[in-house]
Write a protein that holds these residues in place. Sequence first.
Motif, PDB file in Angstrom:
ATOM      1  N   TYR A 102      73.419  26.344  33.426  1.00 24.98           N
ATOM      2  CA  TYR A 102      73.425  25.131  32.593  1.00 24.98           C
ATOM      3  C   TYR A 102      74.475  25.238  31.489  1.00 24.98           C
ATOM      4  CZ  TYR A 102      71.821  21.333  29.608  1.00 24.98           C
ATOM      5  OH  TYR A 102      71.768  20.182  28.849  1.00 24.98           O
ATOM      6  N   GLN A 103      74.513  26.372  30.808  1.00 20.51           N
ATOM      7  CA  GLN A 103      75.450  26.546  29.706  1.00 20.51           C
ATOM      8  C   GLN A 103      76.904  26.554  30.181  1.00 20.51           C
ATOM      9  OE1 GLN A 103      73.771  25.601  27.332  1.00 20.51           O
ATOM     10  NE2 GLN A 103      73.481  27.307  25.909  1.00 20.51           N
ATOM     11  N   LEU A 104      77.152  27.090  31.363  1.00 15.66           N
ATOM     12  CA  LEU A 104      78.505  27.018  31.916  1.00 15.66           C
ATOM     13  C   LEU A 104      78.907  25.567  32.165  1.00 15.66           C
ATOM     14  CD1 LEU A 104      78.617  29.947  34.515  1.00 15.66           C
ATOM     15  CD2 LEU A 104      79.817  29.823  32.331  1.00 15.66           C
ATOM     16  N   ASN A 105      77.999  24.797  32.733  1.00 11.73           N
ATOM     17  CA  ASN A 105      78.299  23.398  33.015  1.00 11.73           C
ATOM     18  C   ASN A 105      78.488  22.575  31.744  1.00 11.73           C
ATOM     19  OD1 ASN A 105      78.206  22.466  36.001  1.00 11.73           O
ATOM     20  ND2 ASN A 105      76.545  23.947  35.872  1.00 11.73           N
ATOM     21  N   MET A 106      77.854  22.998  30.659  1.00  8.36           N
ATOM     22  CA  MET A 106      77.976  22.275  29.402  1.00  8.36           C
ATOM     23  C   MET A 106      79.061  22.851  28.497  1.00  8.36           C
ATOM     24  SD  MET A 106      76.624  19.475  28.842  1.00  8.36           S
ATOM     25  CE  MET A 106      76.986  19.438  27.097  1.00  8.36           C
ATOM     26  N   GLY A 107      79.878  23.746  29.019  1.00 11.75           N
ATOM     27  CA  GLY A 107      80.986  24.256  28.229  1.00 11.75           C
ATOM     28  C   GLY A 107      80.572  25.184  27.116  1.00 11.75           C
ATOM     29  N   ARG A 108      79.596  26.064  27.401  1.00 16.79           N
ATOM     30  CA  ARG A 108      79.137  27.050  26.413  1.00 16.79           C
ATOM     31  C   ARG A 108      79.232  28.445  27.026  1.00 16.79           C
ATOM     32  NH1 ARG A 108      73.974  23.130  25.836  1.00 16.79           N
ATOM     33  NH2 ARG A 108      74.980  21.467  24.640  1.00 16.79           N
ATOM     34  N   PRO A 109      80.444  28.931  27.265  1.00 16.12           N
ATOM     35  CA  PRO A 109      80.606  30.197  27.992  1.00 16.12           C
ATOM     36  C   PRO A 109      80.051  31.402  27.258  1.00 16.12           C
ATOM     37  CG  PRO A 109      82.711  29.479  27.072  1.00 16.12           C
ATOM     38  CD  PRO A 109      81.755  28.345  26.889  1.00 16.12           C
ATOM     39  N   ASN A 110      80.104  31.397  25.937  1.00 13.76           N
ATOM     40  CA  ASN A 110      79.586  32.539  25.190  1.00 13.76           C
ATOM     41  C   ASN A 110      78.078  32.665  25.382  1.00 13.76           C
ATOM     42  OD1 ASN A 110      79.855  34.675  23.060  1.00 13.76           O
ATOM     43  ND2 ASN A 110      78.530  33.274  21.950  1.00 13.76           N
ATOM     44  N   SER A 111      77.373  31.538  25.331  1.00 16.42           N
ATOM     45  CA  SER A 111      75.927  31.545  25.575  1.00 16.42           C
ATOM     46  C   SER A 111      75.621  32.002  26.992  1.00 16.42           C
ATOM     47  CB  SER A 111      75.345  30.151  25.334  1.00 16.42           C
ATOM     48  OG  SER A 111      73.970  30.105  25.668  1.00 16.42           O
ATOM     49  N   ALA A 112      76.414  31.528  27.952  1.00 13.18           N
ATOM     50  CA  ALA A 112      76.205  31.928  29.351  1.00 13.18           C
ATOM     51  C   ALA A 112      76.331  33.437  29.504  1.00 13.18           C
ATOM     52  CB  ALA A 112      77.212  31.220  30.253  1.00 13.18           C
ATOM     53  N   TYR A 113      77.311  34.026  28.844  1.00 10.51           N
ATOM     54  CA  TYR A 113      77.520  35.476  28.923  1.00 10.51           C
ATOM     55  C   TYR A 113      76.318  36.235  28.363  1.00 10.51           C
ATOM     56  CZ  TYR A 113      79.676  40.048  28.021  1.00 10.51           C
ATOM     57  OH  TYR A 113      79.944  41.389  27.978  1.00 10.51           O
ATOM     58  N   LEU A 114      75.776  35.754  27.256  1.00 15.28           N
ATOM     59  CA  LEU A 114      74.627  36.418  26.649  1.00 15.28           C
ATOM     60  C   LEU A 114      73.392  36.320  27.546  1.00 15.28           C
ATOM     61  CD1 LEU A 114      75.025  35.245  22.927  1.00 15.28           C
ATOM     62  CD2 LEU A 114      75.778  37.397  23.953  1.00 15.28           C
ATOM     63  N   HIS A 115      73.172  35.159  28.145  1.00 18.30           N
ATOM     64  CA  HIS A 115      71.979  34.968  28.966  1.00 18.30           C
ATOM     65  C   HIS A 115      72.059  35.739  30.278  1.00 18.30           C
ATOM     66  CE1 HIS A 115      69.522  32.140  26.721  1.00 18.30           C
ATOM     67  NE2 HIS A 115      70.620  31.538  26.330  1.00 18.30           N
ATOM     68  N   VAL A 116      73.220  35.795  30.901  1.00 13.32           N
ATOM     69  CA  VAL A 116      73.308  36.540  32.156  1.00 13.32           C
ATOM     70  C   VAL A 116      73.171  38.038  31.884  1.00 13.32           C
ATOM     71  CG1 VAL A 116      75.837  36.879  32.267  1.00 13.32           C
ATOM     72  CG2 VAL A 116      74.514  36.603  34.375  1.00 13.32           C
ATOM     73  N   GLY A 117      73.654  38.504  30.741  1.00 12.02           N
ATOM     74  CA  GLY A 117      73.452  39.902  30.373  1.00 12.02           C
ATOM     75  C   GLY A 117      71.981  40.213  30.139  1.00 12.02           C
ATOM     76  N   HIS A 118      71.280  39.267  29.523  1.00 12.14           N
ATOM     77  CA  HIS A 118      69.837  39.414  29.304  1.00 12.14           C
ATOM     78  C   HIS A 118      69.113  39.520  30.643  1.00 12.14           C
ATOM     79  CE1 HIS A 118      66.265  39.311  26.887  1.00 12.14           C
ATOM     80  NE2 HIS A 118      65.826  38.170  27.386  1.00 12.14           N
ATOM     81  N   ALA A 119      69.535  38.709  31.600  1.00 17.49           N
ATOM     82  CA  ALA A 119      68.918  38.740  32.930  1.00 17.49           C
ATOM     83  C   ALA A 119      69.174  40.072  33.621  1.00 17.49           C
ATOM     84  CB  ALA A 119      69.462  37.587  33.780  1.00 17.49           C
ATOM     85  N   CYS A 120      70.355  40.642  33.434  1.00 19.37           N
ATOM     86  CA  CYS A 120      70.670  41.946  34.038  1.00 19.37           C
ATOM     87  C   CYS A 120      69.757  43.034  33.487  1.00 19.37           C
ATOM     88  CB  CYS A 120      72.137  42.306  33.785  1.00 19.37           C
ATOM     89  SG  CYS A 120      73.331  41.362  34.740  1.00 19.37           S
ATOM     90  N   ARG A 121      69.548  43.025  32.188  1.00 20.06           N
ATOM     91  CA  ARG A 121      68.652  44.012  31.581  1.00 20.06           C
ATOM     92  C   ARG A 121      67.245  43.905  32.167  1.00 20.06           C
ATOM     93  NH1 ARG A 121      71.125  48.286  29.235  1.00 20.06           N
ATOM     94  NH2 ARG A 121      72.479  47.700  27.491  1.00 20.06           N
ATOM     95  N   LYS A 122      66.762  42.681  32.319  1.00 18.96           N
ATOM     96  CA  LYS A 122      65.427  42.493  32.877  1.00 18.96           C
ATOM     97  C   LYS A 122      65.375  42.926  34.340  1.00 18.96           C
ATOM     98  CE  LYS A 122      63.503  38.993  29.820  1.00 18.96           C
ATOM     99  NZ  LYS A 122      62.747  37.722  29.730  1.00 18.96           N
ATOM    100  N   ALA A 123      66.467  42.676  35.079  1.00 19.98           N
ATOM    101  CA  ALA A 123      66.499  43.083  36.488  1.00 19.98           C
ATOM    102  C   ALA A 123      66.407  44.598  36.606  1.00 19.98           C
ATOM    103  CB  ALA A 123      67.772  42.571  37.155  1.00 19.98           C
ATOM    104  N   PHE A 124      67.119  45.317  35.740  1.00 20.51           N
ATOM    105  CA  PHE A 124      67.037  46.780  35.752  1.00 20.51           C
ATOM    106  C   PHE A 124      65.648  47.250  35.332  1.00 20.51           C
ATOM    107  CE2 PHE A 124      71.842  46.767  34.909  1.00 20.51           C
ATOM    108  CZ  PHE A 124      72.124  46.919  36.251  1.00 20.51           C
ATOM    109  N   ALA A 125      65.077  46.567  34.324  1.00 21.85           N
ATOM    110  CA  ALA A 125      63.737  46.946  33.851  1.00 21.85           C
ATOM    111  C   ALA A 125      62.686  46.712  34.927  1.00 21.85           C
ATOM    112  CB  ALA A 125      63.393  46.151  32.594  1.00 21.85           C
ATOM    113  N   LEU A 126      62.892  45.689  35.748  1.00 20.48           N
ATOM    114  CA  LEU A 126      61.951  45.362  36.819  1.00 20.48           C
ATOM    115  C   LEU A 126      62.160  46.233  38.050  1.00 20.48           C
ATOM    116  CD1 LEU A 126      59.702  43.314  37.676  1.00 20.48           C
ATOM    117  CD2 LEU A 126      61.535  41.872  38.569  1.00 20.48           C
TER     118      LEU A 126
END
Length: 564
Positions: free
Chosen positions: A177-201
Amino acid sequence: MDNSQLFYGPSSNFAFLQQLHRSILLRSQQSHGYSQDFHESGRGLDMFMQRNVFFGVPLRAEPGNTPLSDIQSQMMPKTLATAFLDNFKTSSLHILPFFNAGALDELLDCLYSTQPDPPLQPHRRVLFLMVLAIGALSSTWTELADILFSQAKQEAITSEDSVTLSAIQFSILVTDYQLNMGRPNSAYLHVGHACRKAFALGLNTASGSALLHEEEELEERRTTLWCLYFYEQWVALTVGRKSMMREADVLLPYPEKQTSLVNLCRSASIIEEAVEAIYSRKSESLRNLYTTTQGIYRKLRQHTDIEGFGSATVVQYNSPSEAMSTLMLHNIYFHVVHTMFRPFLVAESAIQGGETAELWLRQACRNATDAAADSIAFVSSMFHNIDVSKVRRYDAFCIEASCSILLHDSLRHPSKHPNNLVYIRMALDCLRAMTDDEPITNVAHSIERILSVVEQTISGKDEISTSTPLFEASMPVPPHHQQHNNTHQRNILFPSLGQSSSREDFIFLSNRQFQATNYPLPESQGTSEVAAGRVANLDSRLNFDVLATDLSTYFPLDIYMDQN
């Protein structure tokens, strides 16, 4: 004072745009007879009308102010929600295949059920609200999309720290959603958050699925993991920052029957290799860098030739959804190609005395410019055969990056400008055919502005130095780190070209003392006055500094270095 700062690395289009900006300043300086090092005020972002691109389009909805019941009853009747869901199925389901189409229809019915206890679990409702928000972006319902987005985030707060599959899926949906709305910095933070959770899971390991017995659950985990891998590599490439998840970390096989996602992941694998070889470290020899890049390029072409995209193969698709998948695959392919060869454009522009006789360097530059032109031509061709209203807003980013390449080429080789102009105008026509709202309108205005400045520079007109105060040729500027001690100090965009310190490796864009300047917008057919007003009225909340890699110091510019 807040010390917020955004960094954009060498693979980002932001860093490359600053090279284009620098070339314009140098040409303008030379045409006015200045021989000293130049410094620019903090208005460089506004010269190219890139402020909302660097910092992100501001959110149009206040978080949590609208109850979901009001959204459903007053803003989004079921017929409208159905339209948003259809948009999502056509435009985004191929890249976000967490649900099948039938499951999404069931979620829609549950959301609008009149039963006192609808069987819609909270985590499913949050995911579905994000699905509707993404679908709304394939329309002009931008405010409602941001309201749905804010509502989903508000409801997700209670499970913010949950390490679950649905929590990872939510972060991926937010990233998209953030990529489509032109918020690349937010997108980077959220995908990194998802990676951390994927490793934790333990999602990336086979042992993480040991307790599961249903094949459908296993397939959903594989789909989620590989989807996350693609987004992580792609977002990291486009903002020029470190990626967290590597292909070597993913120990599960590709999901079955997800052809589009598998193709994206194979492309992401090549992106990972390209970033590591080209952009993660400084190369000592430009010729060796070319050899490395050519090897990766051949690998990319082998992959795309087999899969039938990015080549001379006739593009075929049997449904609107397949058309959107085809468009995305080609956009990514062309963007990766010209990003791989952009270092050679930077090197070629630094060579003094005109054309270089090195054929390999000329070929490398042609690879970049040809990919940019082919990308625009392909998008234009597709737009004549598909429902453009379904096109994802994020495709505007790929169009913008291709135009940046061609505008740089025009500035370096003015004789090529008439041909490049054909493609740039074609790109602007594509943008005008897309959703008439941000960030598409921002991109269109920015391209028009850069085109205007480039053409003025090529023609040698004085408008560049008189209409926009670009630099003070004789005014010494204190170092950037002393700015907080002097409120009247002029902000620095580029360090002095004559400096030899380590900070020459970076370009600073400061917003601390920013005062909005409404530069005249280029005339544009088909652009709404409302959208133009949003571009002109820059948001005061964009209070960050930007640090972008200086590509002219990052890549080796001496083409003869390796011949010894």
